[in-house]
Design a protein around this motif. Structure first.
Motif, PDB file in Angstrom:
ATOM      1  N   TYR A  35      32.943  46.603  38.634  1.00  0.00           N
ATOM      2  CA  TYR A  35      33.593  45.594  37.843  1.00  0.00           C
ATOM      3  C   TYR A  35      32.661  44.793  37.204  1.00  0.00           C
ATOM      4  O   TYR A  35      33.228  43.586  36.874  1.00  0.00           O
ATOM      5  CB  TYR A  35      34.834  45.246  38.645  1.00  0.00           C
ATOM      6  CG  TYR A  35      35.690  46.169  39.078  1.00  0.00           C
ATOM      7  CD1 TYR A  35      36.667  46.889  38.167  1.00  0.00           C
ATOM      8  CD2 TYR A  35      35.850  46.687  40.338  1.00  0.00           C
ATOM      9  CE1 TYR A  35      37.733  47.604  38.573  1.00  0.00           C
ATOM     10  CE2 TYR A  35      36.819  47.575  41.013  1.00  0.00           C
ATOM     11  CZ  TYR A  35      37.676  48.277  39.766  1.00  0.00           C
ATOM     12  OH  TYR A  35      38.697  49.013  40.180  1.00  0.00           O
TER      13      TYR A  35
ATOM     14  N   TRP B 161      38.705  44.504  44.008  1.00  0.00           N
ATOM     15  CA  TRP B 161      37.481  44.422  43.019  1.00  0.00           C
ATOM     16  C   TRP B 161      36.429  43.519  43.600  1.00  0.00           C
ATOM     17  O   TRP B 161      35.060  43.510  43.061  1.00  0.00           O
ATOM     18  CB  TRP B 161      38.132  44.061  41.557  1.00  0.00           C
ATOM     19  CG  TRP B 161      38.538  43.032  41.426  1.00  0.00           C
ATOM     20  CD1 TRP B 161      40.183  42.812  41.348  1.00  0.00           C
ATOM     21  CD2 TRP B 161      38.234  41.391  41.154  1.00  0.00           C
ATOM     22  NE1 TRP B 161      40.599  41.489  41.010  1.00  0.00           N
ATOM     23  CE2 TRP B 161      39.477  40.701  41.068  1.00  0.00           C
ATOM     24  CE3 TRP B 161      36.966  40.761  41.435  1.00  0.00           C
ATOM     25  CZ2 TRP B 161      39.312  39.233  41.128  1.00  0.00           C
ATOM     26  CZ3 TRP B 161      36.854  39.400  41.152  1.00  0.00           C
ATOM     27  CH2 TRP B 161      38.206  38.626  40.964  1.00  0.00           C
TER      28      TRP B 161
ATOM     29  N   SER C 247      33.652  44.087  33.783  1.00  0.00           N
ATOM     30  CA  SER C 247      34.839  44.368  33.330  1.00  0.00           C
ATOM     31  C   SER C 247      35.172  42.454  32.968  1.00  0.00           C
ATOM     32  O   SER C 247      35.171  41.655  33.805  1.00  0.00           O
ATOM     33  CB  SER C 247      35.714  44.390  34.413  1.00  0.00           C
ATOM     34  OG  SER C 247      35.633  45.830  34.816  1.00  0.00           O
TER      35      SER C 247
END
Length: 256
Positions: free
Chosen positions: A204, A219, A207
């Protein structure tokens, strides 16, 4: 912070347990009207009032004498650098990202990352973008500034502690002051980051906040890849050295 009657010297480093320790040092300081001061909040007290608790409340001669004194117990808390960054990113740049305009330095970082005078706060920035901006050292802020910058005369400290070592700190302060010590535990601590290279997925890392799962537990452990870890290690090299050197043992009771 100085509690002169108790011969204690605490150098605050911003984090989850700092306010609790500051309240304990205040209680041991002999400063008058403590209940009234605490009702104002410890942060406001140390920032706005000359109580004698802070080195800034004293003359340079007094500071030099305190630093040279051999009967003070000097201590500080050192937070794990990766956990500290992840916690800051989660709180400010994910959960509170649309309020960044309230904190000019944080807003300035978002402006720089998005390369626009009016950043899209709802869109936000990725963890990789956050870390890379922090590591430029252009956006210094207490939330992520290397902790060593809060620790002058670090070589003179009696002991450094991790935030989860409050019971050990209580024991050492009680031994030094010869009185019972209680430090209010933080309700939450940054999750320890024990990643090894094979676990640094960085799944992540790139992200944007809106793309992350709703539950941070899904995450937070997958924000860092090896490249990011090298950036963090480089920027927080001394912090890592201090943190990794902290022992779990009590030297007064440890065996040979």
């Amino acid at each position: 912070m100085v509690a002169q009657p108790s011969r204690l010297f605490y150098m605050p480093t911003p984090g989850a347990v700092d306010n609790s320790i500051q309240r304990t040092v205040l209680a041991l300081s002999g400063v008058a009207h403590q209940d009234a001061l605490l009702s104002l909040g410890i942060e406001r007290v140390v920032e706005q009032f000359n109580t004698g608790l802070l080195l800034g409340d004293r003359t340079q001669a007094e500071v030099n004498a305190l630093v040279a004194a051999e009967d003070y117990y000097r201590f500080a808390i050192v937070y794990e650098p990766v956990s500290r960054l992840i916690e800051t990113y989660r709180q400010r740049f994910v959960e509170m990202r649309e309020l960044l305009f309230q904190w000019p330095r944080l807003y300035e970082l978002a402006v720089a990352v998005q390369a626009t005078a009016q950043p899209d706060l709802r869109l936000g920035i990725s963890f990789r973008q956050f870390v890379q901006a922090v590591a430029t050292d252009k956006f210094q802020h207490w939330l992520w500034m290397p902790q060593i910058r809060y620790l002058p005369w670090a070589h003179t400290y009696s002991r450094f502690y991790r935030p989860e070592q409050l019971p050990l700190l209580e024991s050492h302060l009680a031994r030094h002051t010869e009185r019972p010590i209680h430090i209010e535990a933080a309700t939450t601590l940054p999750a320890g980051w024990g990643a090894t290279p094979q676990l640094m997925t960085g799944r992540y890392a790139d992200s944007l906040p809106g793309e992350l799962p709703a539950d941070p537990a899904l995450w937070q452990a997958e924000l860092v890849d090896e490249a990011l870890f090298e950036v963090i290690k480089g920027y927080y090299a001394i912090d890592f050295k201090l943190y990794n050197a902290i022992s779990d043992e009590d030297p007064e009771v440890a065996g040979p």
